[in-house]
Design a protein around this motif. Structure first.
Motif: not given
Lengths: 340, 325
Positions: A294, A284-291
């Motif tokens: 979105t 998990w990464s914040l970037q993946w979460q945001q993707t």
């Protein structure tokens, strides 16, 4: 209670899913929540009819949906949009239906999900009939019906459970026990400790699972589906969960429950625990979460745009969808409705 | 061609449908081993197997709800409810699901199914066994409500109902099951759902009825004819969709109408027919439309049944009053 993933993201046992499958389940729950949040907002803006949110129940619905095969029947409730979507019901049609348009019930030809039942409990027996037909046709398709704890108080629950058991029909009964029949707590609705144990009275297996654990639900429903598919008859799966939101947008849960209880259940959130699990696995990464968020949001927004762009039905359509061919009285009335 | 009563004609129609179409299944209480309370399904389990002629638990909502699921999944179920007075536990399924699924899904899912229900009084049965509440079904959009009163129509209408792409409530007049016989073709034939049947043509007055009351209506017609009156007898046989044109054509010709039904007066289906006549051929009328119906009472038990059921005399008197105008 059967459980695999704890609220802190630790696991009880080796999970029967790959990391990629886990991520897909998580992504599906994120998308479902985006739909739920968007629907609540749209209802407040007057763009949707009454809406029944499923926040908190994503794991129960996504887990159950993930356990099905294409072609399996689903007969569920007004709170089961996430389950229906997993079974193939497109968001755009779910939204169209909630804007108040019968065409939202016209699922694609290769989708076998009945539009949500609004009356409580009457649809459980439909799954029994659907499963019965498949059994008589000799197919390997099964039927899953989803319902709430409240529906188990209906006489229809008894008839559906009994019919399915008597004829050993390939039916899966999924009860999402979310704590309330609108305002009436589950503990006051029944003298049994669990819903699952009611299965015994019908001569079928019953299991209670952690309804906020997407993998536990998937495993339990898969097992029930497998049992059904192999001709061994129906099962009852009770997914113990909690309705974080109101019953519907017309409800004020402050009248019948403590906010503290809601907070307690928010700590058991089905999405958070999977995120923690993925974090522990370094997946998990914040970037993946945001993707994910979105993409989910864009998907829902485009479904909303599609639904809202559909023109209001012509008055004549009231009459043309009543029967295969409009009857003479309807043709006459249609003439009056369309020409004044 | 064989001389059959209504019960035999219905049994034959079900047998024919089961043989002609693999998708047809029958389900209901005591319809298998016992052959049904009125023996309408007698012998069918032996001929077509327990998988297709299904004995069910005592659960009317379950029977109709399961039949609904079967129909949605592509079968052609024919459910039997033992008496109209026992159909109300299934009313929720009929009104909220069976009648609505086509509309709810804009034709994607449909419920091509038949619910067969014996109805009406006159056999000295227990409470709830004599109901004539056809109007509560005729009032539901999405259903077709069919009521045969002759063996030929019984076979033709039932085969048509089973083939119909929409749900049909098929009401069978208990009192007539074994009352009349006629030659019934053994071939597969359908009688159109919708059109009325003009049973006798006449020019002075139209007697309009359906179901078991056709018997008294026919007797009244014969009695009136003996007094030199030319009587047109109409068997409505499909309540919904109602053949308004057929009724209006008859009354426009005769100028007089008596509507006869066993159900209570208030809100009975006779009101619909009476209103149709008033709306569409008032100026052809020589006299107000008369209704001869059951009273607005609970259907009485055996010893008072004859006080309730519309008699031949009541029909004749109503017709004579109408003819005096």
């Amino acid at each position: 209670m059967f459980n695999l993933i704890n609220p802190d993201g630790s696991v009880r046992d080796r999970l029967p899913v790959t990391l990629d499958e886990m991520k897909d389940l998580y992504a599906a729950m994120v998308e479902a929540r985006a739909y739920d949040d968007k629907s609540m907002a749209m209802q407040r803006q007057g763009r949707l009819a009454t809406y029944a949110p499923f926040r908190g129940q994503e794991a129960a619905q996504i887990g159950a949906g993930a356990a099905l095969r294409p072609g399996d029947w689903v007969a569920a409730t007004y709170r089961d949009a996430a389950l229906n979507w997993m079974a193939g019901y497109p968001w755009r049609l779910l939204i169209l239906g909630r804007t108040g348009d019968e065409r939202g019930g016209q699922v694609p030809e290769d989708v076998y999900v009945l539009p949500p039942s609004i009356t409580v409990g009457g649809h459980m027996i439909h799954a029994v009939g659907l499963a019965w037909a498949e059994k008589l046709k000799g197919s390997s398709r099964i039927a899953l019906t989803s319902f709430g704890d409240g529906a188990t108080s209906e006489g229809d629950f008894h008839e559906a459970m009994n019919f399915a058991a008597v004829y050993e029909l390939p039916t899966v009964f999924l009860c999402q026990n979310n704590g309330f029949a609108i305002s009436y707590p589950t503990v006051e609705q029944t003298r049994t400790e669990t819903i699952a144990e009611k299965a015994e009275a019908y001569g079928m297996p019953g299991v209670r699972v952690d309804g906020n654990d997407v993998v536990a639900v998937m495993v339990a429903v898969k097992e029930a589906a497998q049992r059904a598919r192999s001709g061994k008859g129906p099962s009852l799966v009770e997914a113990l969960t909690y309705r974080i939101g109101p019953h519907t947008t017309a409800d004020d849960p402050g009248r019948y429950r403590d906010e503290a209880e809601v907070t307690l259940w928010e700590e058991k959130d089905p999405l958070t625990r999977v995120r923690r699990l993925l974090e522990r696995s370094g997946a998990w990464s914040l970037q993946w979460q945001q993707t994910l968020e979105t993409q989910a949001s864009q998907g829902i927004e485009s479904a909303v745009a599609w639904a809202e762009a559909i023109p209001i039905p012509e008055p004549g359509t009231l009459f043309t969808r009543m029967y295969a061919e409009p009857t003479p009285p309807l043709l006459e009335q249609a003439g009056e409705a369309t020409h004044g | 061609m064989a001389e059959l009563n209504i019960a035999q004609a219905l049994n034959g129609a079900l047998d024919t449908a089961l043989s002609a179409d693999d998708r047809v299944v029958l389900l209901g209480e005591d319809i298998g081993r016992a052959g049904g309370v009125f023996r309408i399904t007698d012998g069918l389990r032996e001929r077509h197997g327990a998988q297709r002629v299904i004995d069910t638990p005592v659960a009317e909502s379950g029977i109709v709800g399961a039949a609904f699921g079967m129909a949605v999944a592509g079968l052609r179920p024919v459910a039997e409810i033992q008496f109209l007075g026992f159909s109300y536990p299934a009313y929720d399924q009929v009104v909220n699901h069976v009648a609505r699924i086509r509309n709810r899904t804009n034709h994607r899912f449909t419920a091509p199914m038949v619910v067969r229900i014996p109805f009406g009084g006159g056999i000295g049965a227990a409470e709830h066994h004599s109901e004539s509440t056809e109007a509560v079904y005729a009032h539901v959009p999405g259903l077709k409500v069919v009521v045969p009163s002759t063996p030929r129509d019984a076979r033709g209408l039932l085969l048509a109902a089973i083939e119909d792409p929409d749900p049909v409530i098929f009401l069978e007049p208990i009192r007539l099951y074994r009352a009349v016989k006629e030659d019934v073709p053994e071939i597969y034939y359908k009688t159109d759902i919708g059109p009325i049947r003009v049973e006798r043509t006449g020019t002075d007055i139209s007697l309009i009825s359906w179901g078991a009351m056709m018997k008294e209506t026919r007797q009244a017609a014969t009695s009136l004819e003996q007094s030199g009156i030319s009587v047109e007898v109409i068997d409505v046989r499909t309540l919904t969709p109602l053949d308004r044109d057929g009724i209006v054509a008859s009354v426009s010709k005769t100028g007089r109408a008596v509507v006869v039904h066993e159900a209570p007066l208030t809100g009975g289906f006779g009101a619909e027919i009476s209103a149709t006549i008033a709306e569409r051929c008032l100026y052809s009328l020589q006299a107000p439309v008369a209704r001869v119906t059951g009273w607005d009472t609970i259907f009485p038990l055996k010893r008072s049944e004859h006080h309730y059921l519309p008699s031949v005399d009541r029909i004749v008197s109503a017709a004579e009053r109408t003819l005096e105008e």
